[in-house]
Design an enzyme around this catalytic site. Structure first.
Site, PDB file in Angstrom:
ATOM      1  N   HIS A  39      70.332  33.270  51.017  1.00 16.15           N
ATOM      2  CA  HIS A  39      70.126  32.257  52.278  1.00 16.15           C
ATOM      3  C   HIS A  39      71.073  32.446  53.548  1.00 16.15           C
ATOM      4  O   HIS A  39      70.275  32.133  54.477  1.00 16.15           O
ATOM      5  CB  HIS A  39      69.119  31.350  51.873  1.00 16.15           C
ATOM      6  CG  HIS A  39      68.102  30.813  50.889  1.00 16.15           C
ATOM      7  ND1 HIS A  39      68.581  30.701  49.464  1.00 16.15           N
ATOM      8  CD2 HIS A  39      66.406  31.046  50.907  1.00 16.15           C
ATOM      9  CE1 HIS A  39      67.469  30.816  48.759  1.00 16.15           C
ATOM     10  NE2 HIS A  39      66.111  31.355  49.786  1.00 16.15           N
ATOM     11  N   SER A 188      66.493  32.099  43.835  1.00 17.28           N
ATOM     12  CA  SER A 188      65.903  30.359  43.408  1.00 17.28           C
ATOM     13  C   SER A 188      65.699  30.676  41.561  1.00 17.28           C
ATOM     14  O   SER A 188      65.946  29.477  40.954  1.00 17.28           O
ATOM     15  CB  SER A 188      65.563  29.626  44.100  1.00 17.28           C
ATOM     16  OG  SER A 188      65.644  29.994  45.550  1.00 17.28           O
TER      17      SER A 188
END
Ligand code: AMP
Length: 289
Positions: A39, A188
């Site tokens: 990210h 994640s």
């Protein structure tokens, strides 16, 4: 860095910043949070190219199936804000579900064709949820550029198709997949893996490298798509905990089946494999010479 939770406040803030600098460009990075270096790499790319960097963190219920991990999806606001600040975000948009969907949505964006296979087939409704929330976010933020990771290559194909078909005034910037030193793609969901699953999950990146060698080496002209897929499947099956959801070689970016490698310039080898309850995806795009 501003943290904004209300749509109206976000609109006002962006309007003020745009008014202060004529021609300012807005770079947008939509995420579901639990931020990692992948990210951050999107935020850094936006920082390098745009005047204003907007990050959204929203776990979108619309893109999760009834038996998927919406409730359990990892969340850590404090850490996310620290990563966002480090990577150069100017605004973090952090809405609650109630803010994004005050009433059940009666409008959905459906992209056909590129959603038929891979995650589109194994997660029915997923890409309607993605296309709908990305449309909402684009309408709220009105970015000039929006950054997406090739880790989710089908998502990039879906968003590019949608932006093209609906004349959305935004440029999509795809960015490469970031990996751990041993090859595991950052995600994640990696936090769900136990030690043994984490070890065995390396078969994903290993089998991508295997396909790249098969399709890039001297035997490339004689190998068939099904030979590549079979080699990849056999390698994944050496991991006793791995349960293959899909392993497919398709034309890229159309995501259509490949009869012969002579008919295509680029292919994607795309994988979705479960380790225990955790479903991991990974892919590589290979140029056929
Ligand atoms: P997510 O929070 O999983 O919805 O991901 C938000 C954005 O980050 C998407 O555009 C993803 O493709 C991208 N992303 C996720 N993992 C990676 C990674 N390992 N490398 C680069 N981009 C990633």
């Amino acid at each position: 860095m501003q943290v904004i939770r209300a749509i109206q406040e976000l609109r006002e803030s962006i309007r003020t910043l745009r008014a202060a600098k004529a021609g300012a460009t807005i770079g947008f990075v939509p995420t579901m949070g639990y931020l990692h270096q992948g990210h951050a790499s999107l935020l850094e790319a936006a920082r390098a190219q745009c005047d204003l960097v907007v990050l959204s963190i929203f776990v979108n219920p619309l893109q999760f199936g009834p038996n998927e991990d919406f409730d359990k999806y990892p969340r850590d606001e404090e850490r996310d804000l620290a990563v966002a600040k480090d990577a150069g975000a100017d605004i973090v948009f952090f809405p609650q579900v109630q803010e994004m969907y005050p009433k059940p949505t009666k409008t959905k964006v459906t992209v056909e064709g590129v959603t038929e296979r891979l995650c589109g087939a194994s997660r029915p409704g997923h890409f309607d949820g993605v296309a709908t929330v990305v449309t909402k976010l684009f309408n709220i933020v009105q970015p000039d550029l929006a950054y997406f990771g090739m880790k989710d290559a089908q998502q990039v194909a879906v968003i590019e198709q949608m932006v093209h078909d609906l004349n959305m005034p935004v440029t999509i910037v795809p960015r490469p997949t970031l990996r751990e030193a041993d090859g595991l793609a950052l995600s994640s969901r990696n936090v769900y893996l136990n030690e043994e699953e984490r070890k065995q999950a390396l078969v994903l990146s290993q089998s991508l490298r295997m396909a790249e060698e098969l399709l890039g080496g001297s035997s490339a002209s004689s190998v068939t798509p099904s030979q590549v897929v079979n080699a990849v499947r056999s390698h994944i099956e050496t991991a006793p905990l791995a349960v293959i959801d899909y392993a497919e070689l398709l034309a890229y970016p159309s995501l259509e089946p490949v009869e012969s490698l002579k008919q295509v310039d680029r292919v994607i080898l795309a994988l979705a494999v479960k380790f225990g309850k955790t479903r991991l995806i990974d892919n590589t795009i290979i140029r056929i010479s």
